[in-house]
Design a protein around this motif. Sequence first.
Motif, PDB file in Angstrom:
ATOM      1  N   LEU A   1       0.858  -1.180   0.000  1.00 25.20           N
ATOM      2  CA  LEU A   1       0.000   0.000   0.000  1.00 25.20           C
ATOM      3  C   LEU A   1       0.895   1.231   0.000  1.00 25.20           C
ATOM      4  CD1 LEU A   1      -2.701  -0.907   2.729  1.00 25.20           C
ATOM      5  CD2 LEU A   1      -2.949  -1.077   0.251  1.00 25.20           C
ATOM      6  N   ASP A   2       0.337   2.379  -0.409  1.00 24.95           N
ATOM      7  CA  ASP A   2       1.115   3.619  -0.403  1.00 24.95           C
ATOM      8  C   ASP A   2       1.070   4.319   0.942  1.00 24.95           C
ATOM      9  OD1 ASP A   2       2.109   3.490  -2.992  1.00 24.95           O
ATOM     10  OD2 ASP A   2       0.305   4.410  -3.848  1.00 24.95           O
ATOM     11  N   GLN A   3      -0.031   4.188   1.672  1.00 22.50           N
ATOM     12  CA  GLN A   3      -0.170   4.812   2.982  1.00 22.50           C
ATOM     13  C   GLN A   3      -1.146   3.987   3.801  1.00 22.50           C
ATOM     14  OE1 GLN A   3      -1.344   8.480   1.081  1.00 22.50           O
ATOM     15  NE2 GLN A   3      -3.411   8.338   1.944  1.00 22.50           N
ATOM     16  N   ARG A   4      -1.084   4.169   5.113  1.00 20.44           N
ATOM     17  CA  ARG A   4      -1.799   3.230   5.985  1.00 20.44           C
ATOM     18  C   ARG A   4      -3.307   3.276   5.809  1.00 20.44           C
ATOM     19  NH1 ARG A   4      -2.206   5.080  12.225  1.00 20.44           N
ATOM     20  NH2 ARG A   4      -3.168   7.112  11.897  1.00 20.44           N
ATOM     21  N   ASP A   5      -3.900   4.467   5.562  1.00 21.08           N
ATOM     22  CA  ASP A   5      -5.353   4.504   5.449  1.00 21.08           C
ATOM     23  C   ASP A   5      -5.854   4.038   4.087  1.00 21.08           C
ATOM     24  OD1 ASP A   5      -4.511   6.726   4.033  1.00 21.08           O
ATOM     25  OD2 ASP A   5      -6.122   8.027   4.766  1.00 21.08           O
ATOM     26  N   ASP A   6      -4.941   3.637   3.192  1.00 20.55           N
ATOM     27  CA  ASP A   6      -5.367   2.977   1.954  1.00 20.55           C
ATOM     28  C   ASP A   6      -6.145   1.705   2.256  1.00 20.55           C
ATOM     29  OD1 ASP A   6      -4.282   4.871   0.308  1.00 20.55           O
ATOM     30  OD2 ASP A   6      -2.553   3.678  -0.310  1.00 20.55           O
ATOM     31  N   ILE A   7      -5.917   1.132   3.426  1.00 14.67           N
ATOM     32  CA  ILE A   7      -6.597  -0.116   3.782  1.00 14.67           C
ATOM     33  C   ILE A   7      -8.112   0.058   3.809  1.00 14.67           C
ATOM     34  CG2 ILE A   7      -6.581   0.208   6.295  1.00 14.67           C
ATOM     35  CD1 ILE A   7      -5.769  -2.773   6.501  1.00 14.67           C
ATOM     36  N   MET A   8      -8.584   1.293   4.010  1.00 16.14           N
ATOM     37  CA  MET A   8     -10.023   1.537   4.070  1.00 16.14           C
ATOM     38  C   MET A   8     -10.680   1.466   2.693  1.00 16.14           C
ATOM     39  SD  MET A   8     -10.450   1.747   7.218  1.00 16.14           S
ATOM     40  CE  MET A   8      -9.438   1.988   8.688  1.00 16.14           C
ATOM     41  N   PHE A   9      -9.870   1.372   1.636  1.00 16.36           N
ATOM     42  CA  PHE A   9     -10.407   1.250   0.284  1.00 16.36           C
ATOM     43  C   PHE A   9     -10.296  -0.179  -0.232  1.00 16.36           C
ATOM     44  CE2 PHE A   9      -9.834   5.684   0.921  1.00 16.36           C
ATOM     45  CZ  PHE A   9     -10.915   6.254   0.277  1.00 16.36           C
ATOM     46  N   LEU A  10     -10.064  -1.101   0.696  1.00 16.11           N
ATOM     47  CA  LEU A  10     -10.067  -2.530   0.395  1.00 16.11           C
ATOM     48  C   LEU A  10     -11.196  -3.196   1.168  1.00 16.11           C
ATOM     49  CD1 LEU A  10      -6.230  -3.288   0.736  1.00 16.11           C
ATOM     50  CD2 LEU A  10      -7.517  -2.901  -1.387  1.00 16.11           C
ATOM     51  N   THR A  11     -11.546  -4.404   0.740  1.00 17.37           N
ATOM     52  CA  THR A  11     -12.433  -5.239   1.539  1.00 17.37           C
ATOM     53  C   THR A  11     -11.580  -6.085   2.472  1.00 17.37           C
ATOM     54  OG1 THR A  11     -12.404  -7.086  -0.008  1.00 17.37           O
ATOM     55  CG2 THR A  11     -14.044  -5.347  -0.397  1.00 17.37           C
ATOM     56  N   LEU A  12     -12.209  -6.682   3.458  1.00 15.91           N
ATOM     57  CA  LEU A  12     -11.460  -7.514   4.403  1.00 15.91           C
ATOM     58  C   LEU A  12     -10.823  -8.710   3.694  1.00 15.91           C
ATOM     59  CD1 LEU A  12     -10.847  -7.120   7.338  1.00 15.91           C
ATOM     60  CD2 LEU A  12     -12.784  -8.593   7.917  1.00 15.91           C
ATOM     61  N   ASP A  13     -11.511  -9.260   2.693  1.00 19.47           N
ATOM     62  CA  ASP A  13     -10.931 -10.376   1.931  1.00 19.47           C
ATOM     63  C   ASP A  13      -9.672  -9.924   1.201  1.00 19.47           C
ATOM     64  OD1 ASP A  13     -12.864 -12.120   2.746  1.00 19.47           O
ATOM     65  OD2 ASP A  13     -14.109 -11.925   0.944  1.00 19.47           O
ATOM     66  N   GLU A  14      -9.695  -8.712   0.649  1.00 20.99           N
ATOM     67  CA  GLU A  14      -8.514  -8.211  -0.061  1.00 20.99           C
ATOM     68  C   GLU A  14      -7.367  -7.939   0.909  1.00 20.99           C
ATOM     69  OE1 GLU A  14     -10.985  -6.039  -3.704  1.00 20.99           O
ATOM     70  OE2 GLU A  14     -10.540  -4.969  -1.842  1.00 20.99           O
ATOM     71  N   VAL A  15      -7.689  -7.504   2.118  1.00 17.31           N
ATOM     72  CA  VAL A  15      -6.646  -7.342   3.136  1.00 17.31           C
ATOM     73  C   VAL A  15      -6.023  -8.693   3.470  1.00 17.31           C
ATOM     74  CG1 VAL A  15      -6.178  -6.639   5.509  1.00 17.31           C
ATOM     75  CG2 VAL A  15      -7.719  -5.265   4.092  1.00 17.31           C
ATOM     76  N   CYS A  16      -6.849  -9.717   3.598  1.00 15.41           N
ATOM     77  CA  CYS A  16      -6.337 -11.068   3.881  1.00 15.41           C
ATOM     78  C   CYS A  16      -5.376 -11.526   2.794  1.00 15.41           C
ATOM     79  CB  CYS A  16      -7.494 -12.058   3.985  1.00 15.41           C
ATOM     80  SG  CYS A  16      -8.512 -11.846   5.444  1.00 15.41           S
ATOM     81  N   VAL A  17      -5.731 -11.263   1.540  1.00 15.93           N
ATOM     82  CA  VAL A  17      -4.860 -11.654   0.427  1.00 15.93           C
ATOM     83  C   VAL A  17      -3.532 -10.909   0.500  1.00 15.93           C
ATOM     84  CG1 VAL A  17      -4.607 -11.560  -2.082  1.00 15.93           C
ATOM     85  CG2 VAL A  17      -6.762 -12.323  -1.082  1.00 15.93           C
ATOM     86  N   ALA A  18      -3.603  -9.621   0.846  1.00 13.81           N
ATOM     87  CA  ALA A  18      -2.362  -8.848   0.956  1.00 13.81           C
ATOM     88  C   ALA A  18      -1.500  -9.354   2.111  1.00 13.81           C
ATOM     89  CB  ALA A  18      -2.694  -7.364   1.152  1.00 13.81           C
ATOM     90  N   VAL A  19      -2.133  -9.635   3.250  1.00 16.53           N
ATOM     91  CA  VAL A  19      -1.379 -10.062   4.433  1.00 16.53           C
ATOM     92  C   VAL A  19      -0.776 -11.448   4.245  1.00 16.53           C
ATOM     93  CG1 VAL A  19      -1.598 -10.707   6.868  1.00 16.53           C
ATOM     94  CG2 VAL A  19      -2.656  -8.593   6.035  1.00 16.53           C
ATOM     95  N   HIS A  20      -1.573 -12.383   3.757  1.00 16.09           N
ATOM     96  CA  HIS A  20      -1.133 -13.779   3.716  1.00 16.09           C
ATOM     97  C   HIS A  20      -0.418 -14.168   2.425  1.00 16.09           C
ATOM     98  CE1 HIS A  20      -3.070 -14.500   7.491  1.00 16.09           C
ATOM     99  NE2 HIS A  20      -4.280 -14.220   7.020  1.00 16.09           N
ATOM    100  N   GLN A  21      -0.704 -13.437   1.328  1.00 15.70           N
ATOM    101  CA  GLN A  21      -0.097 -13.806   0.040  1.00 15.70           C
ATOM    102  C   GLN A  21       0.797 -12.717  -0.535  1.00 15.70           C
ATOM    103  OE1 GLN A  21      -3.059 -15.355  -2.722  1.00 15.70           O
ATOM    104  NE2 GLN A  21      -4.319 -16.110  -1.016  1.00 15.70           N
ATOM    105  N   GLY A  22       0.866 -11.572   0.143  1.00 16.88           N
ATOM    106  CA  GLY A  22       1.757 -10.510  -0.314  1.00 16.88           C
ATOM    107  C   GLY A  22       1.325  -9.851  -1.608  1.00 16.88           C
ATOM    108  N   VAL A  23       0.006  -9.816  -1.878  1.00 23.29           N
ATOM    109  CA  VAL A  23      -0.497  -9.236  -3.123  1.00 23.29           C
ATOM    110  C   VAL A  23      -0.489  -7.708  -3.024  1.00 23.29           C
ATOM    111  CG1 VAL A  23      -2.495  -9.024  -4.657  1.00 23.29           C
ATOM    112  CG2 VAL A  23      -1.900 -11.247  -3.649  1.00 23.29           C
TER     113      VAL A  23
END
Length: 804
Positions: free
Chosen positions: A634-656
């Motif tokens: 992500l570019d900045q921490r509050d970018d996470i609010m423009f993802l869904t929880l499933d997309e956060v999981c993919v980023a955390v666990h798969q490095g997407v």
Amino acid sequence: MQLGVGVYVLALSEVTAEMSDLVGGKAAGLGALIRHGERVPEGFCVTTEAHRNGVVPVAEIIAAYERLGAGPVAVRSSATAEDLPDASFAGQQDTVLGVTGAAELVAAVEKCWDSLHSDRATAYREAHEIDQHELAMAVVVQRMVTPTVAGVLYTANPLTGRRDEMVVDAAPGLGTTVVDGGTAVDHYVLDGVARDDTGCLTSAQLERLRAAGERLAGHFGCPQDVEWAIDADDVLWLLQSRPITSLFPLPPATGKPLPRVFLEFGHVQGMLRPVTPMGMATLRAQITATLAALGVRVEIVDIGGRLYGDLTDLARSRSSRRRLVKLMAVDFGPRAQAVMRHVLADPRFAPTSGGRGTAQRAASLRTAGRAAVGIGRALARPDTARIRLFEAIDQLRARSVAPDDLRTTAERLRFVEARDDTDHSDAIMWPIVAGMLATALPSPLLKGIAGPDEIHAVLGGMPHNVTIEMDLALWRLAQGVGEHRRLLLDTPPDELAARHLRGALPDIGMADFLDAYGHRGAAEVDLGVPRWAEDPTPVFAALANYLRVTDPEQGPDQRFRRAAATAETALRDLVARARRQRPVRGRIAGFLLGRARSLAGLREAGKFAGLYPLRETRRQLLLIGADLTDAGLLDQRDDIMFLTLDEVCVAVHQGVDQRDVVASRRSAHRRELRRRSVPVALLSDGTDVETVLARVPGGDGTLVGVGASAGRVTGPARVVHDPATAHVEPGDVLVTATTDPGWTPLFLTAAALVSETGAIMAHGPTVAREYGIPAVICVPDATRTITTGQLVTVDGGAGAVTVH
């Protein structure tokens, strides 16, 4: 041809969509039309490279003009910020028609260049928050078509939003007479119904336009605004095609029987701004759970970043449709009631023979039983009910805090995934519902005895409202700033906020205030929106407004006390009169109004409680966002609010890497933030139901709404779109699209409230009554009709706003 620096002239047939920075929006659209095989007048583009060079490339222009065969041409502006998804720039920059000769052509190009920085174009870009610095102007030159008839085709109805209707405006001669509004035009609605050859277009020509519209909407994937011309040989030429930027997004397909009706739920919470994707998931779950606890099953969908409920099944149910309009009175308000009456009268929403299943009936009976017990207890012992409610809120606040042992990103994510932010305990829910019923029921009981303004007076100065207590706490803080008064008045609120967060501001009690109320804010139900504790700019702005109140009698504490005293007197007088005229009704109404004064102020408590778990969920998500930013995902921490929880999981666990997804959604969110009008109800074909209702006429200079707080005040209007930067002087009439609790500190300074949305018992009118200021809600287009500084009279009893 090598494209890029030094390319000053380019044939339209060579233009592709990827060249928009080089050729501007209009030329890019024309190039797309040509590539799709549409008939477009031949021409060329003087590119943005020429404009940036600052010198008209005369030789290249003349050579291209001669290749066209010279003769008359049309010269049109094509800026890089033009024909955007949310900004058409229609008429903002210059067009010169019938240009003949090299010298006249060069002058026309210069005229188009100059129009980039005209007052109207600059103001338009500012209104759409478009960066002025990187702009450049290309110019389109096309062989002039001499039309017998010309005009505009909309592939969806731009007034109602219907996607299954096309609209054509046409007039003999040049199309400029249509787009400039300079002459009467023939107006056609193409809805599949055969028509006679009347007006300036034949039925065959209209059919060709309809077919072209279908092609273009398919080519570009969205409804189009098309300029066209038909010449003396009956040849149809397309002169431009761009998105219809004013349309509200279409409801999603549900796979259920059509048509369907969707009611906007956000304005119940005083919020018309779009919700972030992360906030949308939470809100959908919360609203669904709240309705289910009340025995109502409604599917919540995302339309344009707003929350809409699919009410089709309720509208078609014989049992629920009878109560639907009445049930909307408390929270949804008159506008929603009007559109639902229209829907229920539509034969397409006639009741069906199917009923509720056994399981659903059983669930409804269980809910009804719990409701009867909970509401009955609250009405019987309101003081005990209040105590239990606030105890439950304290318990929820304690439970909301995350464990101290969360260390890794994965642990924080598991905590967020396991959370249930939809706590609706009976101790919190039923006293609130009891207060709302006690407020709503006296009105029909007192029909013919007391008017709405008298009942509203009884509801003023209502105790036990957490939002009022918050506002008064900020007022007390303002009264105690002492020697720091000038600092707080003269320093911009954002600078004060930054100093406070750095610990560089004198201790004025702000830390204690934010400890109690820092989990609040405007649009606070959206998980993706910063809380006041993160950015206290709006609090400092409100504080400055309070410091401008120099008359002690106009202080909110005094106004609240006066409103409460007036209400108690009004209650005694009203009950005495009612018992004389209708003894039984009078006793019942008096009991209910007394209970309303004990319980109705609790209305804000449920939302206030729900913000505690939201605050902790947001805190953990921002920590996860910081980790993903450190990992380059992500570019900045509050970018996470423009993802869904499933997309956060993919980023955390798969490095997407999710940066492209976030950029696209932020862009769409910014576009929707600029939208000032949100439909109260939509049909599945895109129809904005309010647009097909008959308008209630007002007198000269009078805007008609719904009276929500009695009183009459005249003062200068203050139109406010963002409470974080609002400067409100004592005596100003606050004019807004909507309000939520984050706006209510402004009420302590304002003399009256006017809003475009709302319900009698919604946040804004409730607080207005409790401060004793007049309020008129549901005033269509108030923020566009009224301008800051205009003198207006607000009559809260009559539900009217007069612009002087």
